[in-house]
Motif scaffolding. Sequence first.
Motif, PDB file in Angstrom:
ATOM      1  N   ASP A 112       0.826  -1.209   0.000  1.00  0.00           N
ATOM      2  CA  ASP A 112       0.000   0.000   0.000  1.00  0.00           C
ATOM      3  C   ASP A 112       0.857   1.255   0.000  1.00  0.00           C
ATOM      4  OD1 ASP A 112       0.726  -0.831   2.667  1.00  0.00           O
ATOM      5  OD2 ASP A 112      -0.689   0.640   3.462  1.00  0.00           O
ATOM      6  N   VAL A 113       2.002   1.202   0.684  1.00  0.00           N
ATOM      7  CA  VAL A 113       2.919   2.345   0.693  1.00  0.00           C
ATOM      8  C   VAL A 113       3.515   2.557  -0.696  1.00  0.00           C
ATOM      9  CG1 VAL A 113       5.035   3.319   1.657  1.00  0.00           C
ATOM     10  CG2 VAL A 113       3.473   2.027   3.126  1.00  0.00           C
ATOM     11  N   TRP A 114       3.955   1.465  -1.318  1.00  0.00           N
ATOM     12  CA  TRP A 114       4.536   1.589  -2.651  1.00  0.00           C
ATOM     13  C   TRP A 114       3.507   2.072  -3.671  1.00  0.00           C
ATOM     14  CZ3 TRP A 114       9.523   1.875  -3.495  1.00  0.00           C
ATOM     15  CH2 TRP A 114      10.395   1.377  -2.512  1.00  0.00           C
ATOM     16  N   ASP A 115       2.271   1.677  -3.504  1.00  0.00           N
ATOM     17  CA  ASP A 115       1.216   2.170  -4.394  1.00  0.00           C
ATOM     18  C   ASP A 115       1.030   3.674  -4.229  1.00  0.00           C
ATOM     19  OD1 ASP A 115       0.674  -0.277  -5.575  1.00  0.00           O
ATOM     20  OD2 ASP A 115      -0.900  -0.793  -4.124  1.00  0.00           O
ATOM     21  N   ARG A 116       1.035   4.155  -2.986  1.00  0.00           N
ATOM     22  CA  ARG A 116       0.887   5.606  -2.769  1.00  0.00           C
ATOM     23  C   ARG A 116       2.119   6.357  -3.271  1.00  0.00           C
ATOM     24  NH1 ARG A 116      -1.914   3.585   1.771  1.00  0.00           N
ATOM     25  NH2 ARG A 116      -0.097   3.578   3.151  1.00  0.00           N
ATOM     26  N   PHE A 117       3.291   5.775  -3.073  1.00  0.00           N
ATOM     27  CA  PHE A 117       4.516   6.394  -3.580  1.00  0.00           C
ATOM     28  C   PHE A 117       4.468   6.482  -5.104  1.00  0.00           C
ATOM     29  CE2 PHE A 117       9.352   5.765  -4.159  1.00  0.00           C
ATOM     30  CZ  PHE A 117       9.584   7.136  -4.180  1.00  0.00           C
ATOM     31  N   TRP A 118       4.070   5.377  -5.757  1.00  0.00           N
ATOM     32  CA  TRP A 118       3.980   5.403  -7.215  1.00  0.00           C
ATOM     33  C   TRP A 118       2.967   6.441  -7.682  1.00  0.00           C
ATOM     34  CZ3 TRP A 118       5.916   5.422 -11.606  1.00  0.00           C
ATOM     35  CH2 TRP A 118       5.121   5.423 -12.755  1.00  0.00           C
ATOM     36  N   ALA A 119       1.841   6.566  -6.999  1.00  0.00           N
ATOM     37  CA  ALA A 119       0.833   7.548  -7.411  1.00  0.00           C
ATOM     38  C   ALA A 119       1.417   8.955  -7.403  1.00  0.00           C
ATOM     39  CB  ALA A 119      -0.392   7.472  -6.500  1.00  0.00           C
ATOM     40  N   LEU A 120       2.252   9.257  -6.412  1.00  0.00           N
ATOM     41  CA  LEU A 120       2.900  10.568  -6.356  1.00  0.00           C
ATOM     42  C   LEU A 120       3.901  10.733  -7.497  1.00  0.00           C
ATOM     43  CD1 LEU A 120       3.482  10.742  -2.495  1.00  0.00           C
ATOM     44  CD2 LEU A 120       1.983  12.260  -3.808  1.00  0.00           C
ATOM     45  N   ILE A 121       4.681   9.687  -7.754  1.00  0.00           N
ATOM     46  CA  ILE A 121       5.633   9.749  -8.872  1.00  0.00           C
ATOM     47  C   ILE A 121       4.882   9.901 -10.193  1.00  0.00           C
ATOM     48  CG2 ILE A 121       7.377   8.462 -10.172  1.00  0.00           C
ATOM     49  CD1 ILE A 121       8.140   7.062  -7.543  1.00  0.00           C
ATOM     50  N   ARG A 122       3.872   9.080 -10.382  1.00  0.00           N
ATOM     51  CA  ARG A 122       3.076   9.107 -11.623  1.00  0.00           C
ATOM     52  C   ARG A 122       2.511  10.500 -11.886  1.00  0.00           C
ATOM     53  NH1 ARG A 122      -2.192   6.493 -10.263  1.00  0.00           N
ATOM     54  NH2 ARG A 122      -2.458   8.611  -9.426  1.00  0.00           N
ATOM     55  N   ASP A 123       1.912  11.086 -10.846  1.00  0.00           N
ATOM     56  CA  ASP A 123       1.323  12.414 -11.015  1.00  0.00           C
ATOM     57  C   ASP A 123       2.398  13.454 -11.301  1.00  0.00           C
ATOM     58  OD1 ASP A 123      -1.070  11.189 -10.547  1.00  0.00           O
ATOM     59  OD2 ASP A 123      -1.317  11.975  -8.505  1.00  0.00           O
ATOM     60  N   GLY A 124       3.573  13.276 -10.690  1.00  0.00           N
ATOM     61  CA  GLY A 124       4.673  14.185 -10.972  1.00  0.00           C
ATOM     62  C   GLY A 124       5.165  14.054 -12.394  1.00  0.00           C
ATOM     63  N   PHE A 125       5.249  12.819 -12.886  1.00  0.00           N
ATOM     64  CA  PHE A 125       5.632  12.612 -14.280  1.00  0.00           C
ATOM     65  C   PHE A 125       4.637  13.316 -15.209  1.00  0.00           C
ATOM     66  CE2 PHE A 125       8.035   8.277 -13.756  1.00  0.00           C
ATOM     67  CZ  PHE A 125       9.081   8.958 -13.166  1.00  0.00           C
ATOM     68  N   ARG A 126       3.370  13.119 -14.933  1.00  0.00           N
ATOM     69  CA  ARG A 126       2.354  13.705 -15.801  1.00  0.00           C
ATOM     70  C   ARG A 126       2.407  15.218 -15.777  1.00  0.00           C
ATOM     71  NH1 ARG A 126      -2.615   9.458 -14.309  1.00  0.00           N
ATOM     72  NH2 ARG A 126      -1.737   7.677 -15.466  1.00  0.00           N
ATOM     73  N   GLU A 127       2.706  15.789 -14.627  1.00  0.00           N
ATOM     74  CA  GLU A 127       2.857  17.252 -14.554  1.00  0.00           C
ATOM     75  C   GLU A 127       4.043  17.726 -15.380  1.00  0.00           C
ATOM     76  OE1 GLU A 127       3.104  18.296 -10.459  1.00  0.00           O
ATOM     77  OE2 GLU A 127       1.038  17.674 -10.007  1.00  0.00           O
ATOM     78  N   GLU A 128       5.043  16.839 -15.531  1.00  0.00           N
ATOM     79  CA  GLU A 128       6.217  17.161 -16.351  1.00  0.00           C
ATOM     80  C   GLU A 128       5.980  16.851 -17.825  1.00  0.00           C
ATOM     81  OE1 GLU A 128       9.134  18.461 -15.561  1.00  0.00           O
ATOM     82  OE2 GLU A 128       9.073  18.502 -13.375  1.00  0.00           O
ATOM     83  N   GLY A 129       4.766  16.392 -18.156  1.00  0.00           N
ATOM     84  CA  GLY A 129       4.452  16.050 -19.533  1.00  0.00           C
ATOM     85  C   GLY A 129       4.916  14.667 -19.938  1.00  0.00           C
ATOM     86  N   ILE A 130       5.183  13.808 -18.941  1.00  0.00           N
ATOM     87  CA  ILE A 130       5.640  12.446 -19.207  1.00  0.00           C
ATOM     88  C   ILE A 130       4.488  11.491 -18.939  1.00  0.00           C
ATOM     89  CG2 ILE A 130       7.281  10.647 -18.515  1.00  0.00           C
ATOM     90  CD1 ILE A 130       9.089  12.980 -17.483  1.00  0.00           C
TER      91      ILE A 130
END
Length: 255
Positions: A15-33
């Motif tokens: 569950d922690v890794w899922d929340r961590f990935w969600a933050l990374i994913r959203d950050g990537f998308r904000e960077e246009g990735i």
Amino acid sequence: MIAALPMYDWPEVQDVWDRFWALIRDGFREEGIDAPDTLDREVGMWEAWESPDLLLGQTCGLPYRTRLHGKVAVLGTPDFGLPDAPGGYYYSQVVTRIDEPGDFADFADKVLAINGFDSQSGWGSMQNTAAAEGFGFSRIFVSGAHIESARAVAEGRADIAAIDGVSWRLLEEHRPEIASRLRIIRRTETTPGLPMITAPGNDAARMAHAVEHAIAALAPADRARIGLRGFETIPAEAYLAVRTPPLPDQIDQHG
């Protein structure tokens, strides 16, 4: 696209890794990735590491220096805050059964459990630590995972193992029925930790920026549960400088 962070993704902390990935994913998308919604927990490690579709993965120092260097881009190395290790570095705990006597050198002819021959923490660091004391292990039990190496020693199918320090911490917390049957003999050498990587052509610098922000944004309780402290830049030269032990000509492979 593949996003997989399997190294410390134990069921108890997924569950922690899922929340961590969600933050990374959203950050990537904000960077246009573009990034997948969830982590891939089905893909094999080598399949992910060598795929041109790899967006984010985490490898080990031994595979990086022997096969992946020059074929992947490194974002940085997570720091899991192991005591007496520089940021982003790690070591393994060398363990045997709690009632098994002897110091490290006394196990030279005993059975070593390893998670795999492509593991720095389970194989490379153990053989390098042994080599510094003038011997090497040749009786090998290949378990497939650190937890299985620990279990093999606890159950008497092997005599000694090197358990990645972060995995040992998880083992003590979540599998005390195994950890309590083992004793620590010593630590292995300290080496650069497990780098996050991406396929060539991806913007590793922008991705690293997003990962750093995700670590900072992760709830303190979640960071504590997986021991995540920060994100370090470790030069490739530091990984490549670590000795890769040769495989013995003949291995008494018990696993």
